[in-house]
Design an enzyme around this catalytic site. Structure first.
Site, PDB file in Angstrom:
ATOM      1  N   CYS A 184       0.849  -1.186   0.000  1.00  0.00           N
ATOM      2  CA  CYS A 184       0.000   0.000   0.000  1.00  0.00           C
ATOM      3  C   CYS A 184       0.881   1.230   0.000  1.00  0.00           C
ATOM      4  CB  CYS A 184      -0.943   0.080   1.188  1.00  0.00           C
ATOM      5  SG  CYS A 184      -2.075  -1.274   1.325  1.00  0.00           S
ATOM      6  N   LYS A 217       5.742  -4.566  -4.146  1.00  0.00           N
ATOM      7  CA  LYS A 217       7.199  -4.473  -4.049  1.00  0.00           C
ATOM      8  C   LYS A 217       7.693  -4.538  -2.610  1.00  0.00           C
ATOM      9  CE  LYS A 217      11.209  -3.388  -6.007  1.00  0.00           C
ATOM     10  NZ  LYS A 217      11.726  -4.614  -6.615  1.00  0.00           N
ATOM     11  N   GLU A 256      16.435 -18.301  -8.320  1.00  0.00           N
ATOM     12  CA  GLU A 256      16.089 -16.937  -8.709  1.00  0.00           C
ATOM     13  C   GLU A 256      15.462 -16.910 -10.118  1.00  0.00           C
ATOM     14  OE1 GLU A 256      15.631 -14.279  -7.295  1.00  0.00           O
ATOM     15  OE2 GLU A 256      15.862 -12.683  -8.751  1.00  0.00           O
ATOM     16  N   ASN A 285      -1.641   1.986   5.790  1.00  0.00           N
ATOM     17  CA  ASN A 285      -0.788   0.897   5.315  1.00  0.00           C
ATOM     18  C   ASN A 285      -0.442   0.071   6.550  1.00  0.00           C
ATOM     19  OD1 ASN A 285       1.266  -0.695   4.311  1.00  0.00           O
ATOM     20  ND2 ASN A 285       2.704   0.982   3.980  1.00  0.00           N
ATOM     21  N   GLY A 286      -0.654  -1.237   6.503  1.00  0.00           N
ATOM     22  CA  GLY A 286      -0.370  -2.086   7.674  1.00  0.00           C
ATOM     23  C   GLY A 286      -1.579  -2.945   7.990  1.00  0.00           C
ATOM     24  N   GLU A 319       6.790 -15.253 -11.022  1.00  0.00           N
ATOM     25  CA  GLU A 319       6.116 -14.068 -10.500  1.00  0.00           C
ATOM     26  C   GLU A 319       5.610 -13.125 -11.588  1.00  0.00           C
ATOM     27  OE1 GLU A 319       8.495 -11.529  -7.946  1.00  0.00           O
ATOM     28  OE2 GLU A 319      10.268 -11.940  -9.123  1.00  0.00           O
ATOM     29  N   TRP A 352      -2.927  -2.651  -1.614  1.00  0.00           N
ATOM     30  CA  TRP A 352      -2.667  -4.078  -1.781  1.00  0.00           C
ATOM     31  C   TRP A 352      -3.509  -4.736  -0.700  1.00  0.00           C
ATOM     32  CZ3 TRP A 352      -0.798  -8.237   1.041  1.00  0.00           C
ATOM     33  CH2 TRP A 352      -0.397  -9.361   0.294  1.00  0.00           C
ATOM     34  N   ARG A 407       3.741  -0.579  -4.903  1.00  0.00           N
ATOM     35  CA  ARG A 407       3.478  -1.075  -3.548  1.00  0.00           C
ATOM     36  C   ARG A 407       2.115  -1.748  -3.428  1.00  0.00           C
ATOM     37  NH1 ARG A 407       6.956   1.507   0.172  1.00  0.00           N
ATOM     38  NH2 ARG A 407       5.566   0.894   1.850  1.00  0.00           N
ATOM     39  N   LYS A 430      11.726 -15.514 -10.829  1.00  0.00           N
ATOM     40  CA  LYS A 430      11.453 -14.425 -11.785  1.00  0.00           C
ATOM     41  C   LYS A 430      10.369 -14.845 -12.758  1.00  0.00           C
ATOM     42  CE  LYS A 430      12.779 -11.765 -10.258  1.00  0.00           C
ATOM     43  NZ  LYS A 430      13.582 -11.623  -9.096  1.00  0.00           N
ATOM     44  N   HIS A 450      16.205 -36.995  -7.126  1.00  0.00           N
ATOM     45  CA  HIS A 450      15.460 -37.447  -5.950  1.00  0.00           C
ATOM     46  C   HIS A 450      13.989 -37.039  -6.025  1.00  0.00           C
ATOM     47  CE1 HIS A 450      19.212 -38.761  -4.165  1.00  0.00           C
ATOM     48  NE2 HIS A 450      19.728 -37.654  -4.672  1.00  0.00           N
TER      49      HIS A 450
HETATM   50  C1  F6R Z   1      11.125 -11.004  -6.166  1.00  0.00           C
HETATM   51  C2  F6R Z   1      10.973  -9.965  -5.172  1.00  0.00           C
HETATM   52  C3  F6R Z   1      10.652 -10.358  -3.786  1.00  0.00           C
HETATM   53  C4  F6R Z   1      11.550  -9.588  -2.813  1.00  0.00           C
HETATM   54  C5  F6R Z   1      11.146  -9.891  -1.363  1.00  0.00           C
HETATM   55  C6  F6R Z   1      12.070  -9.219  -0.374  1.00  0.00           C
HETATM   56  O1  F6R Z   1      11.414 -10.475  -7.426  1.00  0.00           O
HETATM   57  O2  F6R Z   1      11.094  -8.806  -5.471  1.00  0.00           O
HETATM   58  O3  F6R Z   1      10.771 -11.726  -3.613  1.00  0.00           O
HETATM   59  O4  F6R Z   1      12.872  -9.963  -3.046  1.00  0.00           O
HETATM   60  O5  F6R Z   1       9.841  -9.454  -1.162  1.00  0.00           O
HETATM   61  O6  F6R Z   1      12.051  -7.844  -0.525  1.00  0.00           O
HETATM   62  P1  F6R Z   1      13.185  -6.943   0.102  1.00  0.00           P
HETATM   63  O7  F6R Z   1      14.453  -7.276  -0.578  1.00  0.00           O
HETATM   64  O8  F6R Z   1      12.737  -5.540  -0.172  1.00  0.00           O
HETATM   65  O9  F6R Z   1      13.240  -7.253   1.565  1.00  0.00           O
END
Ligand code: F6R
Length: 613
Positions: free
Chosen positions: A2, A608, A486, A99-100, A493, A73, A27, A490, A509
């Site tokens: 948010c 984010k 990773e 937010n929260g 998501e 969000w 956000r 990517k 396994h």
């Molecule tokens: C994946 C992604 C998330 C963040 C995770 C941690 O692309 O962006 O998995 O890596 O939410 O976020 P931070 O690094 O801001 O603590």
């Protein structure tokens, strides 16, 4: 999660709020809304993105010089018009954006309903507006500011709040516990935001609110206090980010811009810290605690998501280069165990945003148990960076695309530099080894640039062939096992394709059962010391007709021959390999997502900055 904005001054508030909300949309983007004061409170809100709100505001034509806004969000209540913020009190005179999570909202809501209040939404936020109004209107001699303090005393949970009351039309009240809020100070105007991106265009002077603090903001004044009414003098910080850094600069998506920024962001991360002439690394941010780090019994690294993947790379790095034992933890799991951590241990938290709720909670838990707490963060001024004992900023510049790209490579660069510095200071790495590593590290930006230039087209073609694959498997070994994780993250998501990352040998396994002629298997075969083993794993996939896409070093005929598609990248030291191998995987997921028509920068259900637990 948010985004909150606020403005009070002489300009047209709607324009500033809408622009700010667009910058904060990463956000959360379920719904958006604003509250303005124009002879009374006016609210415009609804399901959908900020652009829909912008259209509605244009159609309405409401003018105002003061307002608050929100992009959501959803946590409590589905994303719809009614659950969008701002939320109003029953009289419609008080507006709240939040937010929260208010954890005791059910109890408070029940009590308020019993006392005759009617609720419109399913959100936890509405109780703030309703409770506040009840206290304000029924408690004798209590002004609005005091009513806010009394309401906050009853609230359990986390909040970044911005509140307006039409009876006090010249001011915005803000409060923080667990969710970030900044105050931007302009000339006869003030800005409020969840992060600096909506503010940077107007002023570079900001105050970061800390937990347990509130502020009363008018166009030419601000008063910061604790929730208990103790006045505070807060430091005014100067923002270092520029407007260019938060715009797309001609790229169709922030994610693509951020992928292509990596030669620069990696160089920025190393600038002034590595010296190829002297063969030394100096990380100013941990200089004061380096002795404790050298003598640490072990390092525990806690993080979430992509940052957790860079933590896994960190584990290999610290163990190889500095001979320091490392454990890597999901921050969310660490805090709910009874972790054996204390004096003599170091907890290193990694977070791009510096606001991730679970990572912050892990930090606080370890600190309370006596461990030294270090951080690797991208956002200067973020909560995590302020609460750690010491740390290193990644200096990757603002990362706005929800899928993390340049933050990952910058985090790995910081981990490399930390491990090398530690290895040298512990006497594990000789000067000639250091010279070799530093020389190679300084070549990484140009190698990343080479990969971007020479593989982009081939990856676009490959992406078009696999756009509709329902599943992907990613395999890697050693330093490239976290890269496999990773790459899979990517892809899933942003393109919503199911993908799994696995240590290549572990495939036997279980996941090998998934492999058939429909399954694309991305193998990351770009380290020397695991090459032979990796070739055996590729053979195993091939024997089951899996479709092999390999990321390999230039000139690896065996891997090339076994692969249906291959992407060649320059060689580097094994321990730097993730910095190069991850680049084609970022591009692959990007182009597949674009081909599938997905909203790359704002994937569904994600945000984010994950500020709820
Ligand atoms: C994946 C992604 C998330 C963040 C995770 C941690 O692309 O962006 O998995 O890596 O939410 O976020 P931070 O690094 O801001 O603590």
């Amino acid at each position: 999660m948010c985004g909150i904005v606020g403005y009070v001054g002489d300009r047209e508030a709607t324009e500033i709020l809408v622009k700010g909300l667009k910058r904060l949309e990463y956000r959360g983007y379920d719904s958006a809304g604003v509250a303005l004061i124009n002879h009374g409170l006016v609210v415009q809100k609804g399901k959908g993105k900020v652009i829909a709100l912008e259209k509605a505001l244009k159609a309405d034509g409401v003018k105002s010089n003061i307002g608050i806004g929100h992009t959501r969000w959803a946590t409590h209540g589905e994303p719809n018009d009614v659950n969008s913020h701002p939320h109003l009190s029953e009289s419609g005179k008080i507006a709240v954006v939040h937010n929260g999570i208010i954890e005791n909202y059910n109890t408070l809501k029940k009590q308020l309903i019993e006392r005759g209040r009617t609720f419109q939404s399913q959100t936890d936020t509405e109780i703030v507006a309703q409770l506040l109004e009840e206290i304000y209107t029924t408690s004798k001699g209590v002004n609005f500011e005091q009513a806010i303090r009394l309401a906050l005393k009853q609230i359990v949970g986390t909040y970044g709040l911005a509140i307006m009351n039409e009876e006090t039309p010249d001011r915005i009240f803000i409060a923080r516990k667990g969710s970030p809020l900044l105050l931007g100070i302009g000339e006869d105007e003030m800005f409020i935001a969840s992060d600096a991106s909506p503010i940077v265009e107007y002023t570079n002077k900001v105050i970061y609110l800390d937990d347990g603090e509130m502020a009363i903001v008018t166009r030419d004044s601000y008063k910061v206090k604790t929730i208990d009414d103790y006045p505070l003098t807060k430091e005014v910080h100067e923002l270092a980010i520029s407007l260019d850094a938060i715009e797309k600069a001609g790229y169709p998506h922030f994610m693509l811009k951020e992928i292509f920024e990596q030669p620069r962001s990696i160089a920025d991360c190393m600038r002034g810290r590595i010296n190829p002439d002297t063969g030394k690394i100096v990380l100013g941010g941990i200089e004061d605690v380096i002795d404790e780090l050298i003598h640490a019994k072990r390092i525990v690294i806690a993080a979430c998501g992509t940052s957790w993947h860079s933590a896994l790379v960190g584990e290999y790095l610290f163990e190889q280069l500095a001979k320091t034992p490392v454990e890597v933890e999901y921050a969310s799991e660490f805090r709910y165990r009874d972790p054996l951590i204390g004096k003599g241990d170091v907890l290193l938290v990694i977070s791009q945003s510096g606001e991730t709720a679970d990572t912050l909670a892990a930090l606080r838990e370890a600190k309370a148990r006596g461990a030294m707490v270090l951080g690797i963060c991208n956002v200067v001024g973020s909560t995590i960076s302020r609460e750690t004992d010491a740390g290193v900023f990644t200096h990757a510049g603002p990362e706005i695309g929800v899928a993390s790209t340049k933050a990952f490579t910058a985090q790995v660069v910081v981990l490399i530099m930390m491990a090398l510095e530690l290895g040298q200071r512990k006497g594990i790495l000789s000067q000639s080894e250091m010279n070799k590593y530093i020389k190679e590290l300084s070549k990484i930006p140009s190698k990343v640039e080479y990969i971007l230039e020479h593989t982009d087209e081939a990856i676009q073609k490959m992406a078009s062939l696999f756009t509709y694959a329902p599943n992907f498997l990613y395999l890697g070994r050693s330093y490239n096992f976290p890269v496999a994780l990773e790459g899979a993250l990517k892809l899933k998501e942003i393109s919503y394709i199911h993908a799994e990352g696995y240590p290549a040998a572990e495939m036997k396994h279980g996941p090998i059962a998934l492999i058939d002629e429909m399954m694309p298997v991305v193998v990351i075969a770009a380290t020397d010391h695991t090459n032979d083993k990796m070739i055996s794993n590729i053979e195993e996939v091939k024997a089951r007709k899996g479709r092999i896409i390999s990321i390999m070093n230039d000139d690896n005929p065996e891997v090339e021959q076994l692969s249906e598609f291959h992407i060649s990248i320059p060689t580097t030291a094994d321990c730097f390999s993730p910095l190069l191998t991850v680049i084609p995987l970022q591009l692959l997921s990007y182009y597949i997502a674009v081909n599938r028509g997905c909203h790359v920068d704002q994937p569904r259900n994600l945000a984010k900055s994950v500020t709820v637990e």
